[in-house]
Every structure is written in C-alpha cells, then in structure tokens.
Design an enzyme around this catalytic site. Sequence first.
Site, PDB file in Angstrom:
ATOM      1  N   LYS A   1      -2.104  -1.577  -3.692  1.00 52.81           N
ATOM      2  CA  LYS A   1      -2.946  -0.378  -3.712  1.00 52.81           C
ATOM      3  C   LYS A   1      -2.040   0.841  -3.819  1.00 52.81           C
ATOM      4  O   LYS A   1      -1.110   0.960  -3.017  1.00 52.81           O
ATOM      5  CB  LYS A   1      -3.799  -0.306  -2.442  1.00 52.81           C
ATOM      6  CG  LYS A   1      -4.704   0.915  -2.368  1.00 52.81           C
ATOM      7  CD  LYS A   1      -5.464   0.971  -1.048  1.00 52.81           C
ATOM      8  CE  LYS A   1      -6.375   2.203  -0.997  1.00 52.81           C
ATOM      9  NZ  LYS A   1      -7.108   2.314   0.280  1.00 52.81           N
TER      10      LYS A   1
ATOM     11  N   LYS B   1       1.202  10.138   5.459  1.00 55.48           N
ATOM     12  CA  LYS B   1       1.289   8.742   5.933  1.00 55.48           C
ATOM     13  C   LYS B   1       2.549   8.041   5.434  1.00 55.48           C
ATOM     14  O   LYS B   1       2.608   6.817   5.356  1.00 55.48           O
ATOM     15  CB  LYS B   1       0.033   7.971   5.504  1.00 55.48           C
ATOM     16  CG  LYS B   1      -1.258   8.573   6.059  1.00 55.48           C
ATOM     17  CD  LYS B   1      -2.469   7.686   5.809  1.00 55.48           C
ATOM     18  CE  LYS B   1      -3.728   8.275   6.448  1.00 55.48           C
ATOM     19  NZ  LYS B   1      -4.910   7.383   6.329  1.00 55.48           N
TER      20      LYS B   1
ATOM     21  N   TYR C   1     -14.840   0.284  -7.597  1.00 60.77           N
ATOM     22  CA  TYR C   1     -16.137   0.956  -7.470  1.00 60.77           C
ATOM     23  C   TYR C   1     -16.991   0.734  -8.714  1.00 60.77           C
ATOM     24  O   TYR C   1     -18.181   1.049  -8.701  1.00 60.77           O
ATOM     25  CB  TYR C   1     -15.918   2.450  -7.218  1.00 60.77           C
ATOM     26  CG  TYR C   1     -15.041   2.689  -6.009  1.00 60.77           C
ATOM     27  CD1 TYR C   1     -15.549   2.557  -4.725  1.00 60.77           C
ATOM     28  CD2 TYR C   1     -13.676   2.982  -6.143  1.00 60.77           C
ATOM     29  CE1 TYR C   1     -14.740   2.727  -3.608  1.00 60.77           C
ATOM     30  CE2 TYR C   1     -12.862   3.162  -5.037  1.00 60.77           C
ATOM     31  CZ  TYR C   1     -13.392   3.029  -3.774  1.00 60.77           C
ATOM     32  OH  TYR C   1     -12.593   3.187  -2.674  1.00 60.77           O
TER      33      TYR C   1
ATOM     34  N   LYS D   1       0.863  -1.186   0.000  1.00 62.03           N
ATOM     35  CA  LYS D   1       0.000   0.000   0.000  1.00 62.03           C
ATOM     36  C   LYS D   1       0.894   1.227   0.000  1.00 62.03           C
ATOM     37  O   LYS D   1       1.677   1.450   0.936  1.00 62.03           O
ATOM     38  CB  LYS D   1      -0.918   0.005   1.227  1.00 62.03           C
ATOM     39  CG  LYS D   1      -1.876   1.194   1.240  1.00 62.03           C
ATOM     40  CD  LYS D   1      -2.785   1.158   2.454  1.00 62.03           C
ATOM     41  CE  LYS D   1      -3.743   2.336   2.467  1.00 62.03           C
ATOM     42  NZ  LYS D   1      -4.635   2.324   3.654  1.00 62.03           N
TER      43      LYS D   1
ATOM     44  N   ARG E   1     -10.845   9.606   0.840  1.00 63.06           N
ATOM     45  CA  ARG E   1     -10.797  10.310   2.122  1.00 63.06           C
ATOM     46  C   ARG E   1     -11.921  11.329   2.236  1.00 63.06           C
ATOM     47  O   ARG E   1     -12.389  11.623   3.342  1.00 63.06           O
ATOM     48  CB  ARG E   1      -9.419  10.950   2.290  1.00 63.06           C
ATOM     49  CG  ARG E   1      -8.324   9.897   2.489  1.00 63.06           C
ATOM     50  CD  ARG E   1      -6.922  10.446   2.456  1.00 63.06           C
ATOM     51  NE  ARG E   1      -5.944   9.377   2.624  1.00 63.06           N
ATOM     52  CZ  ARG E   1      -4.636   9.520   2.412  1.00 63.06           C
ATOM     53  NH1 ARG E   1      -4.153  10.693   2.019  1.00 63.06           N
ATOM     54  NH2 ARG E   1      -3.827   8.495   2.581  1.00 63.06           N
TER      55      ARG E   1
ATOM     56  N   SER F   1      -9.982   5.179  -5.614  1.00 62.54           N
ATOM     57  CA  SER F   1     -10.930   6.259  -5.880  1.00 62.54           C
ATOM     58  C   SER F   1     -10.416   7.259  -6.904  1.00 62.54           C
ATOM     59  O   SER F   1     -11.173   7.724  -7.763  1.00 62.54           O
ATOM     60  CB  SER F   1     -11.264   6.970  -4.568  1.00 62.54           C
ATOM     61  OG  SER F   1     -10.089   7.514  -3.970  1.00 62.54           O
TER      62      SER F   1
ATOM     63  N   GLU G   1       7.640  -6.735   1.950  1.00 59.08           N
ATOM     64  CA  GLU G   1       6.322  -6.798   2.582  1.00 59.08           C
ATOM     65  C   GLU G   1       5.626  -8.129   2.265  1.00 59.08           C
ATOM     66  O   GLU G   1       4.958  -8.710   3.125  1.00 59.08           O
ATOM     67  CB  GLU G   1       5.456  -5.629   2.102  1.00 59.08           C
ATOM     68  CG  GLU G   1       5.960  -4.259   2.520  1.00 59.08           C
ATOM     69  CD  GLU G   1       5.674  -3.951   3.974  1.00 59.08           C
ATOM     70  OE1 GLU G   1       5.024  -4.779   4.653  1.00 59.08           O
ATOM     71  OE2 GLU G   1       6.099  -2.878   4.445  1.00 59.08           O
TER      72      GLU G   1
END
Length: 434
Positions: free
Chosen positions: A303, A272, A368, A250, A260, A329, A288
Amino acid sequence: PLPCAGIASGRPGLSTGAHVRAGLTRTRATTAGSDVEVDPVPNPFIQRNSEGGPWVQQRKRPRRNRQSESVRSMVRENIVTPADFIYPLFIHNEDSNDVIASMPGCERHSLKSMVKEAKEAYAVGVRSFVLFPKVEDSLKTNRGEESYNPNGIVPTAVRMVKEALPDSVVFTDVALDPYSSMGHDGIVEDGRILNDETIEQLCKQSLCQARAGCDFVAPSDMMDGRVGAIRDALDAHGFTNVGVLAYTAKYASAYYGPFRDALDSHPGFGDKKTYQQDPANGREALIELACDEAEGADMVMVKPGLPYLDVIRRLKDNTNLPVAAYHVSGEYSMLKAAAERGWLDEKKVAMETLLCFKRAGADVILTYYAKQAAMWLQEDGFEPREACTAPGRGCGPPAPLTARAFRGRDGDVRLANRLAERRRASARSLELSQ
C-alpha cells in the site's frame, strides 16, 4: 539482400511485376486506373517477396499473437475478475449516508446502507469486503479503548454483513488511528508512538473482531512484531481459522489524503514516518516480508498500489503467500477527477489499472472500484459463478448463465469473453439486417 523500393512516381507503361536492376528493386502498382511505378530506394533491410511485395526477413513476429481478439484472449497472461476484489466500505453510526467530497462515488454508509451496498456488490461477483469506521470524537482516546468494544461499530457491522451474506469474506482493519484522539496508529507518549504497548491494544482489537465473526484481520498499523502477537492471541483463544492479512509494505505516502477525509483520521501532529515505510525504499519491503511470513501472516499487502508496482513484484518474487495490492484513495480520486473532466475514459483506464496490479503480481486487489468494475465486467459478458442466494435476505435467485457457471479461472473467462463477443457480433448483424 536486395534494397527495396519506397517512393512512388508517376511513370506509366512499365511492365507488371518486380524489376531488379543494378541491385535495386522496382514494383508497379495501379491506382485509380493509372500505373504507378515505385522508384528504387536502397534499404538493406527490406527485400521483395515472391509476390513482389515488401519483405522484412523477420521470422519472429509477435504481432501474430495480437491479430484478433480471439487470439489475444487465448494467449492473455493475466485477467481480472470480481473474485479478485476486496471492496472497502466506510461506515459510521448515523441513520443516513455522508458523501465523501474527495472520493466521488464513495459514501460513509449507515449500517443499513452498508448491508445494501454489500448485497449489490455481491450480486455482481464481489465476495470480499473490508470495513473502515468513522468513530465519534467523543469515543476517541489515546489508547483507543473503543477499538475493542464488543458493541462498537465494527463488531456490529461484521455481524450484520455475515448475517446478510454468510458466504462473504469479511476483513477488518486493525489499527488505533480511527479510535485515537491523537490521530495515530498507536499510543502516543511524549510525541513518540509506542510499539509494544500499542500491540497489546491491537491484540484486544483483533480478538474482539474475531468474536464478531470476521474472516480475516488486517493489521495496518506497521508496529514491529504485531503480526506474530496477533496470530498467537487468535490461536490461544481458539480462532485458528481467522486469517491475518498483513499490511507488509505500507508506505508513508501522500496518496492517503481522501481516505483520511473519509474517516476524519488525519494525524493530530507530525506524520507517520517513524512507523510507515520510506517511499524511497524498495529492499526494505523484503525485510518486512520476512518478518510477516515468520510471524504467521496468511496474505501480504503493498500500500499504495499503482506507484509501487515494483514493490508488488518484489514481494511476489520472494513469497509463496498471496500478495494483495491496495488501490488507495488518492489513486482512485485522481482517476475520478480526470474522468469527470473528460480527460480520460474512466472504464478503460480503471480496468487497465486493475489489470496492471495483476500483471505486477497481485493476487488480490483492494479497490473502491470493486463494485463498479464488477458491473463493467458483467456488461462485457463475464457472469459470476453464483448470485446471492441467502434465504430471506432479498438477494434474489442466481443469475442465469449463458453456457455454464464461470469460476474465475483463465479458461472460464476466455469462454466468457468469446461468448460476449459472439453476442455482440449477433447484435451487430441483427442491427444491419434491420
């Protein structure tokens, strides 16, 4: 090899056929009743075949496998079906829905509307859902205690979806940011995101969601070691059948803005980047991946999706676990905005985008577009294996199938494509006859 002819000039009266003079090839064609001789132009790559036409000595011609839709569907390497999708649903504790301005076509659903939306998607073949809550500001704290409230919005939503659609697959997001007064995925102390203290909260959150009946928890927080801790917590409490979809790679991406907006979860300060991956790094995703595999992940995810197809491929080449891609998004909203302006054919570009994820190596796609893409597939002749048949749920009987129930396998989809093409051809013939 003999050079070939290339430029036409009007010289009538020459004999029919190919003429070879001084190492050059001549041909004659008839257009509108007049003879036209093709002048010789030296070209070492083109000869004349036995019929007098141009011939490139090329044995391998990949276009032969593209010459018709029937051939193309037969040799197609990747396909997209509704079973590939996980449909993200935004929810809130309100009686009505809120439009998400930066995500055209998406809404923040009331719990009643969420169930209705899930049923509609299920009816066109979408079987999997992931829930993202907008939590009231009054319930947000630095430690995110609301995330493991058994009567909170997510446990309630899980129970409602599973009651309405028992055979659906429900994923839940595991992270503190929707519940955090600081807007971060973990506990904040002196401007730092605490790792191990956050994981303690995530384990409580995961257990709460498992007790509500979710099928998979999906830790998106990117704390080191959280997959193993969550796996052990689930197993120790008897939830050995609850899976873990790990957000393995991510990235600290700028593509998350509309998401968000939907959850009102922008960071309260800074960014972040101390826990999400650097967009410049590809090999780091393999570190990871190794951690998540060793810690017991059942699926791994990348992502964002489209800008990180190379990372999807890296994971696919280095694991036997299912790989998921999140069509985030920002990617969705860009496509919607271009389609609204008439700059792109939305259906064609959206379906091509989803296909690209499969080609890159994704087995599962969070998008989506899930419901809309499933409807497009149905319009094109794909029919889901079964419709919603939950007794008393108002879902309706199974949809009638043209030939047999398609299970989403390659051969089934090819058959569906052929049947759809035959139906379209029959319809065209009927129109012409009328």
